[in-house]
Design an enzyme around this catalytic site. Structure first.
Site, PDB file in Angstrom:
ATOM      1  N   TYR A  46       5.232 -46.307 -66.440  1.00 27.56           N
ATOM      2  CA  TYR A  46       5.840 -47.634 -66.496  1.00 27.56           C
ATOM      3  C   TYR A  46       5.289 -48.380 -67.699  1.00 27.56           C
ATOM      4  O   TYR A  46       4.085 -48.397 -67.923  1.00 27.56           O
ATOM      5  CB  TYR A  46       5.556 -48.424 -65.212  1.00 27.56           C
ATOM      6  CG  TYR A  46       6.757 -48.403 -64.293  1.00 27.56           C
ATOM      7  CD1 TYR A  46       7.989 -48.856 -64.734  1.00 27.56           C
ATOM      8  CD2 TYR A  46       6.658 -47.922 -62.995  1.00 27.56           C
ATOM      9  CE1 TYR A  46       9.099 -48.820 -63.917  1.00 27.56           C
ATOM     10  CE2 TYR A  46       7.764 -47.884 -62.161  1.00 27.56           C
ATOM     11  CZ  TYR A  46       8.985 -48.338 -62.628  1.00 27.56           C
ATOM     12  OH  TYR A  46      10.092 -48.303 -61.824  1.00 27.56           O
ATOM     13  N   GLU A  77       6.854 -51.702 -69.013  1.00 22.59           N
ATOM     14  CA  GLU A  77       7.628 -52.900 -69.327  1.00 22.59           C
ATOM     15  C   GLU A  77       6.946 -53.690 -70.443  1.00 22.59           C
ATOM     16  O   GLU A  77       5.709 -53.844 -70.434  1.00 22.59           O
ATOM     17  CB  GLU A  77       7.771 -53.813 -68.106  1.00 22.59           C
ATOM     18  CG  GLU A  77       8.907 -53.406 -67.208  1.00 22.59           C
ATOM     19  CD  GLU A  77       8.435 -52.623 -66.019  1.00 22.59           C
ATOM     20  OE1 GLU A  77       7.430 -51.884 -66.165  1.00 22.59           O
ATOM     21  OE2 GLU A  77       9.054 -52.751 -64.951  1.00 22.59           O
ATOM     22  N   ASP A  97      29.557 -51.897 -83.083  1.00 20.73           N
ATOM     23  CA  ASP A  97      29.208 -50.872 -82.102  1.00 20.73           C
ATOM     24  C   ASP A  97      29.444 -49.538 -82.803  1.00 20.73           C
ATOM     25  O   ASP A  97      30.578 -49.070 -82.910  1.00 20.73           O
ATOM     26  CB  ASP A  97      30.086 -51.017 -80.855  1.00 20.73           C
ATOM     27  CG  ASP A  97      29.735 -49.962 -79.808  1.00 20.73           C
ATOM     28  OD1 ASP A  97      29.061 -48.980 -80.170  1.00 20.73           O
ATOM     29  OD2 ASP A  97      30.157 -50.123 -78.644  1.00 20.73           O
ATOM     30  N   THR A 134      24.771 -45.309 -79.541  1.00 18.50           N
ATOM     31  CA  THR A 134      24.174 -44.270 -78.697  1.00 18.50           C
ATOM     32  C   THR A 134      23.495 -43.269 -79.619  1.00 18.50           C
ATOM     33  O   THR A 134      23.810 -43.197 -80.810  1.00 18.50           O
ATOM     34  CB  THR A 134      25.245 -43.535 -77.868  1.00 18.50           C
ATOM     35  OG1 THR A 134      26.290 -43.116 -78.747  1.00 18.50           O
ATOM     36  CG2 THR A 134      25.825 -44.432 -76.789  1.00 18.50           C
ATOM     37  N   LYS A 138      25.587 -38.739 -79.740  1.00 20.75           N
ATOM     38  CA  LYS A 138      26.886 -38.250 -80.215  1.00 20.75           C
ATOM     39  C   LYS A 138      26.650 -37.438 -81.497  1.00 20.75           C
ATOM     40  O   LYS A 138      25.900 -36.483 -81.443  1.00 20.75           O
ATOM     41  CB  LYS A 138      27.844 -39.439 -80.387  1.00 20.75           C
ATOM     42  CG  LYS A 138      28.135 -40.121 -79.018  1.00 20.75           C
ATOM     43  CD  LYS A 138      29.225 -41.145 -79.131  1.00 20.75           C
ATOM     44  CE  LYS A 138      29.661 -41.669 -77.776  1.00 20.75           C
ATOM     45  NZ  LYS A 138      28.840 -42.757 -77.233  1.00 20.75           N
ATOM     46  N   ARG A 161      20.377 -38.399 -74.569  1.00 20.91           N
ATOM     47  CA  ARG A 161      21.408 -39.269 -74.009  1.00 20.91           C
ATOM     48  C   ARG A 161      20.836 -40.673 -73.876  1.00 20.91           C
ATOM     49  O   ARG A 161      20.079 -40.960 -72.935  1.00 20.91           O
ATOM     50  CB  ARG A 161      21.768 -38.709 -72.634  1.00 20.91           C
ATOM     51  CG  ARG A 161      22.909 -39.400 -71.950  1.00 20.91           C
ATOM     52  CD  ARG A 161      24.122 -39.204 -72.796  1.00 20.91           C
ATOM     53  NE  ARG A 161      25.265 -39.792 -72.160  1.00 20.91           N
ATOM     54  CZ  ARG A 161      26.182 -39.100 -71.503  1.00 20.91           C
ATOM     55  NH1 ARG A 161      26.076 -37.789 -71.382  1.00 20.91           N
ATOM     56  NH2 ARG A 161      27.202 -39.702 -70.958  1.00 20.91           N
TER      57      ARG A 161
END
Ligand code: DSN
Length: 425
Positions: free
Chosen positions: A61, A63, A207, A233, A236, A242
């Site tokens: 974790y 954060e 985008d 992303t 691609k 991913r």
């Protein structure tokens, strides 16, 4: 550095404990290896990227951001996130990078969070004309919480209608203008968008999910100098894990970071961030740049060869990794073409074309992309063979894998993937 192997990707342990899941992993690999993967938004990430994801960093974790976390024990993950940030900034020549978005949709949600209030207007490409779900589609948070004004493609050129963008911008004065989408075969005129945004004082967001890998490989012009913010992303053309990421101008850095965490996300996926760091290093190599250029060359040859056979690429061709093909001339729907190709070992997707008379789940087109086959080492010679196979499967094939055409096409697909294997043994 220690040479002790790190834990992760222990195939024998998984097979022994959970043969059902291990079986799916194995058969998915077999599926990838045995067919042609032509989905424009997919790729085959490297063993190095996959290894980083299958690591103990998944447990942590973290954060917050490097040096300012809400948990102890973050010294190691801080190093990997800093590497990812620095590599991405260098790769795209960007002021600021946030590598925490879990996906493209999460990255886009953070862009909305950074710049807009519910009810604000955005100017975005219509989904059936090539835009994206998160650019204001009614079923998405973006269409439910914001006021989308759609722009379209020009009916003749089938490319973005920039005059309409300018007219709508002046008429509605949206707070944000977005360029980019999931079925745009042509280069986008970022300078024109910037000028339109400046005229009305709007934020200009790109985008770049589909094409950032081509930008990283220096194969097409970059939106980074023009846009306030660029989301994308990483899986691609870029061939990473991913996931998603955002780069922006320094003046927006705080707003973007706060919008990713704590506004939209909790704990970052540190194993995936490590994999992004690996991928950004891969993208900076000359081999990657060669690959990015080849992706486009392959895409152009594939589109032209299909056009010769009567399958029309919208806009008359492509400048990128994808072409959008209108099947009305051969009298087959997108859904039937997808099923026929699937039966013949060719994976692609049906896709709406601009002003499509069919419903989206039937569609009049297919979208075809070259990232995977280029990763496998195929070149323009193979693209003409693939065009023949697509044409044969679409126009004379059947959704039944045992149909004679399915079998015949699959035979040639097998020859191709034997010569150019995915994940060679
Ligand atoms: N689903 C992706 C694509 O195929 O383009 C976009 O999110």
């Amino acid at each position: 550095m220690s040479t002790e192997p790190f834990y992760g990707a222990d195939h024998a342990a998984l097979q022994a404990f959970d043969p059902e899941v291990a079986g799916v992993l194995q058969s998915e690999l077999t599926r990838i290896r045995s067919g042609l993967q032509l989905i424009a938004s997919e790729n085959l990430s490297s063993p190095a990227v996959l290894t980083a994801m299958a690591s103990t960093l998944s447990n942590k974790y973290a954060e917050g951001y490097p040096g300012r976390r809400y948990y102890g024990g973050c010294a190691e993950v801080d190093k990997v996130e800093t590497l990812a940030i620095d590599r991405l900034k260098a790769l795209l020549d960007a002021d600021h990078a946030n590598v925490q978005p879990h996906s493209g949709a999460s990255a886009n949600m953070a862009v909305y969070g950074a710049f807009l209030q519910p009810g604000d207007s955005i100017l975005a490409m219509s989904l059936p004309h090539g835009g994206h779900l998160t650019h204001g589609a009614k079923v998405s948070f973006s269409g439910k919480w914001f006021n989308p004004i759609p722009y379209h493609v020009d009916p003749t050129s089938e490319d973005i209608d920039y005059d309409e963008v300018e007219r709508l911008a002046k008429e509605h004065r949206p707070k944000l203008i977005v360029a980019g989408g999931s079925a745009i075969p042509r280069l986008i005129d970022f300078a024109r968008f910037r000028a339109i945004a400046d005229e009305i004082g709007a934020i200009f967001w790109v985008d770049a999910a589909h094409f950032i890998g081509l930008v990283a490989g220096k194969a097409i012009p970059s939106p980074v100098p023009y846009a306030d913010v660029v989301s994308f992303t990483t899986h691609k053309v870029m061939r990473g894990p991913r996931s998603g990421a955002i780069v922006c101008k320094e003046e927006h850095a705080k707003a973007i970071d706060k919008a990713v965490f704590p506004m939209m996300q909790g704990g970052p996926l540190m194993h995936v961030i490590a994999a992004k760091a690996v991928n950004f290093k891969e993208c900076a190599t000359p081999e990657y740049q060669q690959y990015a250029t080849q992706v486009i060359e392959n895409s152009k040859v594939l589109a032209a060869a299909l056009q010769e056979k009567g399958i029309r690429p919208t806009t008359g061709g492509t400048d990128t990794h994808l072409s959008l093909l209108d099947l009305q001339g051969v009298g087959v729907t997108g859904a039937d073409a997808e099923a026929r190709c699937d039966a013949a070992g060719i994976t692609l997707n049906k896709n709406a074309i601009p002003n499509d008379p069919q419903k989206p789940n039937i569609a009049s087109g297919i979208r075809v992309g070259t990232p995977c086959v280029t990763t496998q080492g195929m070149g323009t010679e193979q693209m003409t063979v693939i065009a023949d196979l697509i044409h044969k499967a679409v126009t004379t094939g059947d959704a039944d894998p045992e149909h004679a055409v399915s079998r015949e096409v699959r035979g040639t697909v097998t020859d191709l993937v034997t010569q150019f294997p995915a994940y060679p043994r």
